[in-house]
Design an enzyme around this catalytic site. Structure first.
Site, PDB file in Angstrom:
ATOM      1  N   ASP A  85       0.829  -1.210   0.000  1.00  0.00           N
ATOM      2  CA  ASP A  85       0.000   0.000   0.000  1.00  0.00           C
ATOM      3  C   ASP A  85       0.859   1.253   0.000  1.00  0.00           C
ATOM      4  OD1 ASP A  85       0.808  -0.614   2.738  1.00  0.00           O
ATOM      5  OD2 ASP A  85      -0.529   0.998   3.372  1.00  0.00           O
ATOM      6  N   GLU A 180       0.182  -1.021   5.670  1.00  0.00           N
ATOM      7  CA  GLU A 180       1.257  -0.581   6.568  1.00  0.00           C
ATOM      8  C   GLU A 180       1.113   0.896   6.888  1.00  0.00           C
ATOM      9  OE1 GLU A 180       5.301   0.901   7.770  1.00  0.00           O
ATOM     10  OE2 GLU A 180       4.009   1.577   6.149  1.00  0.00           O
TER      11      GLU A 180
HETATM   12 ZN   LIG Z   1       6.971   2.210   4.040  1.00  0.00          ZN
END
Ligand SMILES: [Zn+2]
Length: 431
Positions: A85, A180
């Protein structure tokens, strides 16, 4: 060796340009997992590409993770992790990367917004990369090198090892994660199923940098319930939550304890979101420090300001919620110093002088290390993350991929394999 990096260079670049064009922005406010369905688009591509390398246990999980195994001849099982992401700070849709080949040091004007310019004078690290191939955005989006540079480097390293079966290396477990950037990267990451003895995230920046230390982090939410009355008839009655929130913000230290006034090892509190109405408002802060006791002091500062406000305006209801986000991974990695040292040794074998510096941020590895999978972080060669001025050096990305190949080779050597045995026992015991 530099030849290895040269051999990996075109593949890293091809992959990187392919991956950044896929929009994988995660969403802080989503309740789904992954937070955005489009992250699976990249997961599906990676799943296909891993199969094409001859890997047959590739798995795209219900939570959007991609897992795969490259069998090895001996040694510990080494995890390689990167997140798919990208940050919400800038758009990740319709990314149009440009590649400036053999950069001559002149200003790099970003074609989609000529006001956006990368200048050597403002970028000391870029200034040292005259002659490199530089990848930038078109000035209207982020690049997504955080962390698609890491994804491309792992993929290029695995492709190289899969194509060179004569090279002895340790078994590799690949793990590509989601979300993340919204702090939920490993919420559903099953360390047992992953089955690595230790791992590395490829999610760092400067060439040669190996990170074994992150911030410890928490989020603090202060909720203010006021009392909303029609403003025409509210004399003596209205308790305005927006004004109370503003008062609290105003009392934060001005010259210290903020991201804009600190660097190095100093931590901070940072109001990053203020939303609400006269009736109720919520202030969201992040608190960060390398030291657990100091992190607690930052949290305490916010509690004290909330208490003061509550004492001044007893008609308001003020509540504070603190949520731990991740811990400095140093305290977990210290038990297994050979894991980070191997990262440094692998870099040296690629002709790079490694160095360490605490990350003023977190990684998936911070949470994994805390949960029992030691996971330091390795450089990717990309810079100015989360910004339209994000850029990456193709040569440095290739050096990172080469470091991964050397790392996989190093762990079959008896000296290193022996050093891993304590780590393997501890990782197994922590499950
Ligand atoms: Zn990163």
């Amino acid at each position: 060796m530099a030849e290895l990096a040269a051999a990996l260079q075109e593949d890293v670049l091809d992959r990187f340009l392919r991956y950044v064009r896929i929009d994988t922005t995660s969403d802080q406010d989503s309740d789904t997992y992954p937070s955005t369905a489009k992250q699976r688009d990249l997961g599906e591509l990676l799943e296909r590409e891993l199969r094409e390398l001859g890997i047959d246990d590739v798995e795209l999980t219900e939570h959007g993770y991609v897992f795969a195994t490259l069998p090895g001849s001996a040694g510990p099982t080494v995890g390689l992790i990167a997140h798919m992401d990208t940050s919400q700070d800038e758009s990740g849709a319709n990314v149009q990367p440009q590649v400036v080949r053999n950069w001559d040091g002149d200003d790099i004007v970003l074609p989609g917004d000529p006001d956006k310019v990368l200048r050597a004078a403002e970028n000391p690290i870029l200034a040292e990369r005259v002659g490199h191939d530089i990848v930038t955005t078109d000035g209207t989006t982020l690049l997504g090198a955080d962390d698609k540079a890491g994804v491309a480097e792992i993929m290029a390293a695995v492709a190289y090892l899969a194509a060179h079966r004569e090279i002895e290396h340790a078994p590799i477990r690949v793990g590509f994660t989601v979300d993340e950037e919204v702090g939920r990267g490993v919420d559903h990451f099953d360390i047992d199923a992953f089955g690595a003895d230790f791992a590395y995230t490829l999610d760092g920046a400067e060439l040669g940098r190996v990170d074994d230390e992150t911030f410890s982090a928490s989020e603090v939410r202060i909720r203010i319930e006021g009392l909303s009355v029609h403003p025409g008839t509210s004399k003596g009655k209205l308790v305005n939550a927006v004004k109370l929130g503003a008062r609290l913000i105003e009392r934060l230290p001005r010259d210290s304890r903020s991201p804009e006034t600190t660097d190095g090892r100093d931590g901070f509190v940072h109001p990053h979101r203020f939303a609400g109405t006269a009736a109720e408002a919520e202030l969201r802060f992040i608190a960060r420090d390398f030291d657990a006791a100091k992190l607690a002091e930052h949290e305490q500062l916010l509690r004290r300001l909330a208490d003061e406000l509550a004492a001044e305006e007893p008609r308001a209801r003020i509540s504070v919620r603190v949520e731990e986000q991740y811990r400095n991974m140093k305290e977990f990695l210290e038990r297994d110093p050979s894991v980070a040292e191997a990262g440094e040794e692998a870099a040296r074998r690629c002709g790079i002088e490694p160095w360490r510096e605490p990350i003023r941020g977190g990684t998936d590895g911070a949470m994994l290390s805390e949960r029992g999978l030691p996971t330091p972080n390795i450089f990717t060669g990309a810079h100015q993350f989360h910004s339209v001025l994000e850029w990456a050096s193709v040569q440095d990305m290739a050096a990172s991929a080469a470091t991964v190949v050397e790392l996989a080779k190093l762990w079959v050597e008896p000296e290193w394999a022996t050093r891993a045995s304590g780590t393997r026992a501890r990782t197994a015991a922590s499950r």
